[in-house]
Design an enzyme around this catalytic site. Structure first.
Site, PDB file in Angstrom:
ATOM      1  N   GLY A 236       0.831  -1.197   0.000  1.00 50.66           N
ATOM      2  CA  GLY A 236       0.000   0.000   0.000  1.00 50.66           C
ATOM      3  C   GLY A 236       0.863   1.242   0.000  1.00 50.66           C
ATOM      4  O   GLY A 236       2.068   1.166   0.227  1.00 50.66           O
TER       5      GLY A 236
ATOM      6  N   THR B 243       3.772  -0.155   8.789  1.00 52.04           N
ATOM      7  CA  THR B 243       4.739  -0.337   9.867  1.00 52.04           C
ATOM      8  C   THR B 243       4.035  -0.479  11.197  1.00 52.04           C
ATOM      9  O   THR B 243       4.374  -1.323  12.015  1.00 52.04           O
ATOM     10  CB  THR B 243       5.684   0.870   9.935  1.00 52.04           C
ATOM     11  OG1 THR B 243       6.128   1.139   8.629  1.00 52.04           O
ATOM     12  CG2 THR B 243       6.843   0.593  10.848  1.00 52.04           C
TER      13      THR B 243
ATOM     14  N   SER C 240      -2.684   2.476 -17.998  1.00 54.41           N
ATOM     15  CA  SER C 240      -4.096   2.693 -17.676  1.00 54.41           C
ATOM     16  C   SER C 240      -4.646   4.015 -18.198  1.00 54.41           C
ATOM     17  O   SER C 240      -5.827   4.294 -18.073  1.00 54.41           O
ATOM     18  CB  SER C 240      -4.322   2.575 -16.175  1.00 54.41           C
ATOM     19  OG  SER C 240      -3.843   3.716 -15.529  1.00 54.41           O
TER      20      SER C 240
ATOM     21  N   LYS D   1      -8.258   5.624  -7.258  1.00 50.20           N
ATOM     22  CA  LYS D   1      -8.645   6.482  -8.373  1.00 50.20           C
ATOM     23  C   LYS D   1     -10.012   7.111  -8.131  1.00 50.20           C
ATOM     24  O   LYS D   1     -10.217   8.296  -8.384  1.00 50.20           O
ATOM     25  CB  LYS D   1      -8.653   5.671  -9.671  1.00 50.20           C
ATOM     26  CG  LYS D   1      -7.241   5.339 -10.148  1.00 50.20           C
ATOM     27  CD  LYS D   1      -7.279   4.436 -11.356  1.00 50.20           C
ATOM     28  CE  LYS D   1      -5.861   4.187 -11.881  1.00 50.20           C
ATOM     29  NZ  LYS D   1      -5.847   3.204 -12.954  1.00 50.20           N
TER      30      LYS D   1
HETATM   31  P1  ADP Z   1       3.608   2.922   6.449  1.00 50.19           P
HETATM   32  O1  ADP Z   1       4.469   1.972   7.119  1.00 50.19           O
HETATM   33  O2  ADP Z   1       2.479   2.288   5.710  1.00 50.19           O
HETATM   34  O3  ADP Z   1       4.318   3.892   5.568  1.00 50.19           O
HETATM   35  P2  ADP Z   1       3.105   3.913   9.085  1.00 50.19           P
HETATM   36  O4  ADP Z   1       2.762   2.639   9.719  1.00 50.19           O
HETATM   37  O5  ADP Z   1       4.430   4.485   9.334  1.00 50.19           O
HETATM   38  O6  ADP Z   1       2.872   3.809   7.533  1.00 50.19           O
HETATM   39  O7  ADP Z   1       1.989   4.958   9.486  1.00 50.19           O
HETATM   40  C1  ADP Z   1       2.217   6.327   9.667  1.00 50.19           C
HETATM   41  C2  ADP Z   1       1.430   6.835  10.850  1.00 50.19           C
HETATM   42  O8  ADP Z   1       0.061   6.766  10.597  1.00 50.19           O
HETATM   43  C3  ADP Z   1       1.655   6.053  12.094  1.00 50.19           C
HETATM   44  O9  ADP Z   1       1.773   6.929  13.169  1.00 50.19           O
HETATM   45  C4  ADP Z   1       0.418   5.212  12.238  1.00 50.19           C
HETATM   46  O10 ADP Z   1       0.115   4.947  13.563  1.00 50.19           O
HETATM   47  C5  ADP Z   1      -0.639   6.100  11.606  1.00 50.19           C
HETATM   48  N1  ADP Z   1      -1.711   5.318  11.018  1.00 50.19           N
HETATM   49  C6  ADP Z   1      -1.768   4.822   9.761  1.00 50.19           C
HETATM   50  N2  ADP Z   1      -2.923   4.148   9.562  1.00 50.19           N
HETATM   51  C7  ADP Z   1      -3.622   4.220  10.698  1.00 50.19           C
HETATM   52  C8  ADP Z   1      -4.909   3.734  11.112  1.00 50.19           C
HETATM   53  N3  ADP Z   1      -5.688   3.026  10.296  1.00 50.19           N
HETATM   54  N4  ADP Z   1      -5.293   4.005  12.355  1.00 50.19           N
HETATM   55  C9  ADP Z   1      -4.519   4.712  13.180  1.00 50.19           C
HETATM   56  N5  ADP Z   1      -3.322   5.205  12.862  1.00 50.19           N
HETATM   57  C10 ADP Z   1      -2.862   4.982  11.630  1.00 50.19           C
END
Ligand code: ADP
Length: 788
Positions: A365, A372, A688, A731
């Site tokens: 995603g 993470t 696309s 999209k």
């Molecule tokens: P990625 O690893 O996908 O790039 P992260 O896990 O680092 O993203 O997310 C970035 C921030 O957004 C984090 O502080 C995370 O806790 C918050 N976050 C992302 N999605 C959610 C969610 N569905 N609910 C609560 N917090 C979220």
């Protein structure tokens, strides 16, 4: 020393009764002089009695040396009458006496038993004086020679006795003299004492003596061997000591010895597998022999440090409580129901099958959607350590596997480094950006990674630097990627893909309200009494201050707001700060993003496409223009190869349908066409936009304008078929943001509509199509009059 009484035994007169002195561990023979220490009460009394009378006492051996107070039965009956030559009282109450054996005697009867024994005694005399036959002479000479031999071998005799032995003529006396000096065992000596046949006695002595000589010979050999051994070790010891002394002078010794000792202790503590421990010890032995400042010693030291610090047998205990896991996932993440469900299923299977050789989870995603943080929550719910490392841009295999130690500055690969940092051998190990892993002449990191992830191989992961295998089979690997396609397919095959899409503005506001704001308030030490952020402000942040699919920058901007408010409060301006879309620029500065300007009216040659980028969905406008020329095609706007080819295909399609579309063939040969995709700074690629380009081209050649409120996405074939695309959810979110009312989508993407939030679908019409003809029917405005 007293004179030795050498009178013939027969000539000596002894009394008929004498006090008895029980002796332990020794048998006294006639002519023998020896000191005795006397401590027992019955003995002291007997001696005192004897000294008071004629100084004579009967010395009888005790059968068992361990008996403290011997009864009559514990004593032999035959003993030796002795004269007490001297007596000394010791300070501790004991007596020291010097006695000389005089003649053998036998206890006939006990006259007194208390407080000491007195016995009626009879002299024991040899049966008869033997004839001096040749045999007897030879026997005597043999005994004398054996005495000499044993003397030469180091046996000690009293010097007087030696002379005596030399000159003695009586076989019985010779036997007694030798016997008294041989240091025989008590029972052996007693039986000799009781033997009244002089020749037999001598024979026995000869036997015992030759055995003694034999024994002395063996003893000597052993001693010389031992001595040789001792000499050798002593030599080495001295040399080592000397070396140490020299090293000490040079100031080397102490640190090194200490260091080596320290390392040995650490090895013991690390509880490594046997093979690894052997290797570590081998290296330390090498280190010991080196100059501590040499480069090689440094290398070895670092290596052994790595070995001892790796968690060979340290692991976290797994907690696999699905209820708790669900709670943790819910506590940390807003919505994402489907994703959480799949994670819980995965954990459930793990619970049932402990050593699961199943697929590796892969979260796919855009950035900031919580990949993470999902990983972290999984680690938390399992009670394991969490470690994250990015594979982005990794091109060198050695980054995964490390360099061989022969390299200058070699290090273990990043996997082993990660394990060491996590301190446990079973962390949740997140490998970010598997889609960005590269490959070049330095080897293929993807194949090394495959070995890391493959449960069939990773129990003995071979890091080049370590040189010994490390067991990775307990590590729980999770990978993440922004896009699925670039993941090398052998890796993809081993993964269970879990897709996370971008968030809609509403979802973002929900996440901010429930998770990000409370988290940031806490981190900045303020509370909701100090600040109120309206939804309008949050919406403004998502559209004007950030342009992302996830919420990473949203969180950053919220942190920014909190910091500003916290500062004001710290400065003493305490009040509740209200933040809405009206005053947000006061806090965050001028807006960074302006939404792509909407097209004001329906235009010829401009069509609206939908793109799916790493940061989510976006809208793109595709412009086509024709001018006099020779039919060439120009493409601008940083288009990738796939997109360029797609443009050519679109043009070919339009030309092939010229007749139906009402375009004169000469139009193509007499005009040049230019297709441009604005926002030229951003690279674009992918097939696309095919139908969007074809629409723009058809519009410009036919002169029919394109509906401004229609957006489209789909790949086009030369024969005008519309093929499916990815990222429909992103999209359509982008389309919704731009107020688009109709979206043309490939028929085969119809099933994806399910994933699109209801409120998006509510006021948007999706038109599934199979052919380009349908696209044009919906996109071009035919009723209006043509414009040139
Ligand atoms: P990625 O690893 O996908 O790039 P992260 O896990 O680092 O993203 O997310 C970035 C921030 O957004 C984090 O502080 C995370 O806790 C918050 N976050 C992302 N999605 C959610 C969610 N569905 N609910 C609560 N917090 C979220």
């Amino acid at each position: 020393m007293a004179e030795i009484d050498v009178r013939e035994e027969r000539e000596i007169e002894i009394p008929t009764s004498l006090p008895i002195l029980p002796v332990r561990d020794v048998v006294i023979f006639p002519y023998m002089i020896l000191p005795l220490f006397v401590g027992r009460d019955i003995s002291i009394k007997a001696i005192e009695h004897a000294v008071g009378e004629n100084k004579m006492i009967l010395l009888v051996s005790q059968k068992d040396v361990n008996i403290e107070v011997p009864s009559k039965d514990d004593l032999y009956t035959v003993g030796t009458v002795g004269t007490i030559l001297r007596m000394l009282k010791l300070p501790d109450g004991r007596l020291k006496i010097l006695v000389q054996g005089v003649a053998k005697a036998k206890i006939l009867k006990y006259i007194q038993t208390d407080p000491f024994y007195i016995g009626e005694i009879g002299k024991v005399i040899d049966q008869q004086q033997p004839e001096m036959t040749l045999e007897v002479e030879a026997l005597m000479r043999n005994v004398k020679e054996l005495v000499d031999k044993s003397l030469a071998l180091g046996k000690s005799f009293l010097p007087d006795i030696i002379v005596l032995i030399e000159n003695i003529e009586d076989p019985g006396r010779l036997a007694d003299l030798v016997a008294s000096n041989l240091g025989l065992k008590a029972d052996q000596a007693q039986s000799l004492l009781e033997q009244t046949e002089p020749i037999l006695r001598l024979k026995k002595i000869s036997e015992l003596l030759s055995r003694e000589v034999e024994l002395l010979l063996v003893q000597q050999k052993i001693q010389s061997d031992v001595k040789g051994e001792i000499d050798k070790t002593q030599r080495e010891y001295f040399l080592r000591e000397q070396m140490k002394a020299i090293q000490r002078e040079l100031g080397e010794i102490d640190e090194k010895a200490e260091e080596v000792m320290e390392l040995r202790k650490k090895i013991e503590k690390a509880k490594m597998p046997e093979k690894v421990e052997k290797e570590a010890i081998k290296q330390i032995n090498r280190l010991e022999k080196m100059h501590p400042d040499s480069a090689e010693a440094g290398t070895i030291r670092t290596y052994v440090d790595w070995l001892v610090e790796l968690p060979w047998s340290k692991s976290s205990k797994d907690i696999l409580d699905l209820k708790k896991a669900k709670k943790i996932l819910d506590d940390d993440h807003y919505d994402l129901e489907k994703v959480k469900e799949r994670i819980l299923e995965y954990l459930g299977v793990r619970k049932l099958k402990e050593k699961m050789k199943g697929p590796i989870l892969c979260f796919v995603g855009p950035p900031g959607v919580g990949k993470t943080s999902l990983g972290k929550s999984i680690a938390r719910s399992l009670g394991r350590e969490f470690f994250r490392m990015s594979l982005g841009g990794m091109r060198d295999e050695a980054e995964i596997r490390g360099h061989r130690r022969t390299y200058v500055g070699a290090m273990p690969g990043r996997i082993i480094q990660g394990i060491k940092t996590s301190g446990k051998n079973n962390p949740v190990f997140m490998l970010d950006e598997v889609d960005k892993i590269g490959m070049d002449f330095r080897g293929d990191p993807a194949s090394a990674l495959l070995e890391v992830l493959d449960p069939e191989q990773n129990y003995a992961f071979a890091d080049h630097y370590l040189g010994v295998p490390f067991d990775l089979s307990n590590v729980m690997f999770i990978t993440t990627a922004n896009l699925i396609d670039p993941i090398p397919s052998p890796l993809r095959d081993r993964m269970e893909i879990i897709a996370l899409s971008g968030y809609t503005a509403e979802e973002k506001i929900g996440i901010a309200r429930n998770y990000l704001i409370p988290k940031q308030l806490k981190e900045h030490g303020i509370s909701d009494k100090n600040i109120k952020i309206y939804d309008s402000a949050l919406l403004s942040i998502t559209t004007n201050y950030t342009a992302e699919a996830g919420v990473r920058n949203l969180e950053r901007e919220i942190a920014n707001l909190c910091r500003k408010v916290a500062r004001k409060i710290a400065e003493g301006k305490i009040k509740k700060y209200i933040i809405s879309s009206k005053n947000i620029s006061k806090y965050l500065g001028v807006q960074k993003y302006m939404p792509e300007e909407e097209i004001k009216k329906d235009e010829i040659g401009v069509s609206t496409g939908l793109a799916w980028t790493e940061s989510g969905g976006d809208i793109i406008y595709i412009e086509a223009t024709i001018m006099k020329g020779k039919g060439s095609l120009t493409l601008t706007g940083q288009l990738g190869d796939v997109m360029k080819e797609s443009a050519h295909a679109a043009l070919t399609y339009v030309r092939s349908r010229a007749k139906t579309l009402g375009i004169k063939n000469s139009m193509f040969s007499q005009n040049d066409i230019h297709i441009h995709v604005p926002a030229g700074g951003i690279p674009k690629d992918g097939p696309s936009a095919g139908i969007t380009m074809a629409t723009a081209i058809a519009s410009v050649f036919t002169g029919k304008p394109v509906h401004k409120s229609v957006a489209m996405t789909g790949e086009v074939t030369l024969r005008g078929k519309v093929l499916p695309i990815g990222g429909l959810k992103e999209k359509s979110l982008a389309a919704k943001r731009m107020g688009i009312k109709k979206v043309i989508i490939p028929k085969r993407n119809e099933k994806d509509l399910e994933d699109i939030p209801k409120y998006v679908k509510k006021d948007m019409q999706f038109i599934p199509v199979e052919t380009m003809d349908e696209v044009l029917k919906n996109a071009l405005i035919t009723s209006k009059k043509k414009r040139k």
